[in-house]
Each structure stands twice: as C-alpha cells, then as structure tokens.
Design an enzyme around this catalytic site. Structure first.
Site, PDB file in Angstrom:
ATOM      1  CG  ASP A  72       0.772   4.294  -2.511  1.00 25.55           C
ATOM      2  OD1 ASP A  72       0.806   4.305  -3.528  1.00 25.55           O
ATOM      3  OD2 ASP A  72      -0.976   4.333  -2.414  1.00 25.55           O
TER       4      ASP A  72
HETATM    5  N1  URA Z   1      -2.642   1.120  -3.959  1.00 31.17           N
HETATM    6  C1  URA Z   1      -2.016   1.507  -3.454  1.00 31.17           C
HETATM    7  O1  URA Z   1      -3.179   2.196  -3.855  1.00 31.17           O
HETATM    8  N2  URA Z   1      -1.744   1.570  -2.489  1.00 31.17           N
HETATM    9  C2  URA Z   1      -0.336   0.631  -2.189  1.00 31.17           C
HETATM   10  O2  URA Z   1       0.472   1.466  -1.458  1.00 31.17           O
HETATM   11  C3  URA Z   1      -0.589  -0.415  -2.583  1.00 31.17           C
HETATM   12  C4  URA Z   1      -1.715  -0.785  -3.321  1.00 31.17           C
END
Ligand code: URA
Length: 253
Positions: free
Chosen positions: A112
């Site tokens: 993310d």
């Molecule tokens: N899980 C999440 O919620 N975000 C990420 O970036 C990776 C795994």
C-alpha cells in the site's frame, strides 16, 4: 530462470537501451552485430551464454535478469503511473527505470502507499510469478504498530484467532472472506509482527480491523527467505546478493 535463448529486443531493453520501441529502431538501423553478423531483426533469438553482441561498436555485457530489493518509502505507490503520488519506479536510477519502460521490470506483489519496507523488483517474470503464486504460500512478515494497546489476555486471543484463520471484512474488490492462518508475535503492547502467506489486498490492515484494532504503521521486514537490508534508507535499493537470490529461487523451485 533465464531462458538460454532470448529475444534481442528484450535483452537490449533489459540492459537499459531504451523502450522496446527504441531498441527495435536501434536494431533496424543496423547498429547490432551478433557474432560479427549485422542483425536487423529485433525478434532474433540470441544465445545469452554464448553469442557475442556488439552494439554501436561496443561489446555488450549481457545483463541476464535484474533483482533488486528496495526499502520502500511511505507515500510511494507501486503502480507505474500516478497523478497524486510518487511511484516506486521514480526511486530507481535512470538505467534501471529504463528496464520498466522496456516492459519487464516490475515489483513482486505490491505494498500500500503508506506501507514501508521490503519491496522486490525483478525482470524475471517466472520468479515473480512463483513468489506471488498462492500455491507456494511464500511467507511475508510485517512490523505493525497498532492504534490501541493490547492487554496480555487480549494478546492471547489475537494470536489464537489469527492462527485459526479469521473472517476479514471486504476491501475494494475483495469480498469478506476467511484469511489463511497467520502468526502474530507481540513485541510491545501496541507493537507486533505478523506473518501471512497470502497477498490479499490490505490483508494485514483487514486482519487487525477484524480483531477490533487498527494498523497505524506497517513495514514489511521479510519475504520468503529475504530480509530487508536495514542499512537501506527509505527509497534506497540495491541488487540482491547471489546468496539471497539463490535462497529465494530454492524456496519456490
Ligand atoms: N497488508 C496490508 O494491509 N498492506 C500492505 O501494504 C501489505 C499487506
């Protein structure tokens, strides 16, 4: 995982000579000699181990595949284009970023925008596929900071529920579902690590929502056998060592 024979345009793009379109033009102009013979067909297949390639009069050191680890900075997105954010590709040197334009350098899975830490980039599509293919259940470990402190009794519940595979809420296109069993280890009352084997959208954040808490900071520390090199500053990257690459390939062979 590099085939012995590869298309000339792909090799040149991977070696940083421009986009596939640029390198096709270069080949058609007759700038490339293979074993002394002028080759004008960009789709010509070369033997990467034995053929001698000369481009613009200079011998080409054929770069087989590229494998990098980046310590991703918070705020950068893993897509190739964004109007609102920096992309992780903008942190690459010009020559390495050319490999993306050549069409073959990509991230292994995505993080993310607000997640930091270990992000692998490679031109090796097969290894990329294997590391993200559900069958291999490659482990990913994250450091998590939580909004709310967790009491000792609650910690045991978190660990138990995560182990048994809990129901997580829907996010974007992924409906409510059961997450695969995962391991939580507490470091402090509001700080833990979690190891998951799936790559569902926002998975870690959804797991902690299901547990009645919220992730306020997330950093990936490990993927398969590969540990984040903590000497890399935010947004810095380096090539994987031979040992790191060997272990990753062994894991999913
Ligand atoms: N899980 C999440 O919620 N975000 C990420 O970036 C990776 C795994």
């Amino acid at each position: 995982m590099m085939k012995a024979k590869e298309r000339l345009d792909k090799i040149l793009a991977n070696s940083g000579f421009g986009t596939r379109r640029d390198v096709k033009r270069l080949v058609r102009y007759g700038e490339v000699l293979i074993n002394g013979e002028r080759i004008r067909d960009p789709e010509f297949h070369i033997d990467v181990d034995n053929d001698k390639v000369v481009i613009n009069g200079e011998p080409l050191e054929i770069e087989k595949h590229s494998y990098f680890m980046m310590n991703k900075a918070g705020g950068a997105v893993c897509s190739t284009k964004s109007d609102r954010h920096q992309t992780v590709y903008e942190f690459l040197d010009e020559k390495d970023n050319q490999k993306r334009l050549g069409g073959s350098l990509s991230t292994v899975g995505r993080l993310d925008a607000d997640t930091e830490g270990l992000l692998i980039f490679t031109t090796d599509g097969e290894l990329n596929h294997r590391l993200t293919f559900p069958k291999y259940e490659v482990k990913k470990t994250y450091l998590v900071h939580l909004r709310d402190s967790v009491s000792d009794a609650e910690k045991a519940t978190y660990i138990e529920r995560a182990k048994s595979g809990l129901r997580i809420p829907a996010a974007a296109n992924d409906p409510e579902c059961d997450a695969k069993p995962c391991d939580i280890e507490f470091i402090e009352d509001a700080k833990c690590t979690i190891t998951v084997t799936e790559g569902r959208f926002h998975e870690v954040k959804r797991i902690f929502i299901a547990l009645g808490n919220e992730v306020v900071y997330l950093k990936r520390l490990m993927m398969g056998t590969l540990h984040l090199d903590e000497s890399l500053g935010r947004g810095e990257y380096r090539t994987l060592t031979d040992e790191e690459l060997f272990s990753l390939k062994e894991l999913v062979k």
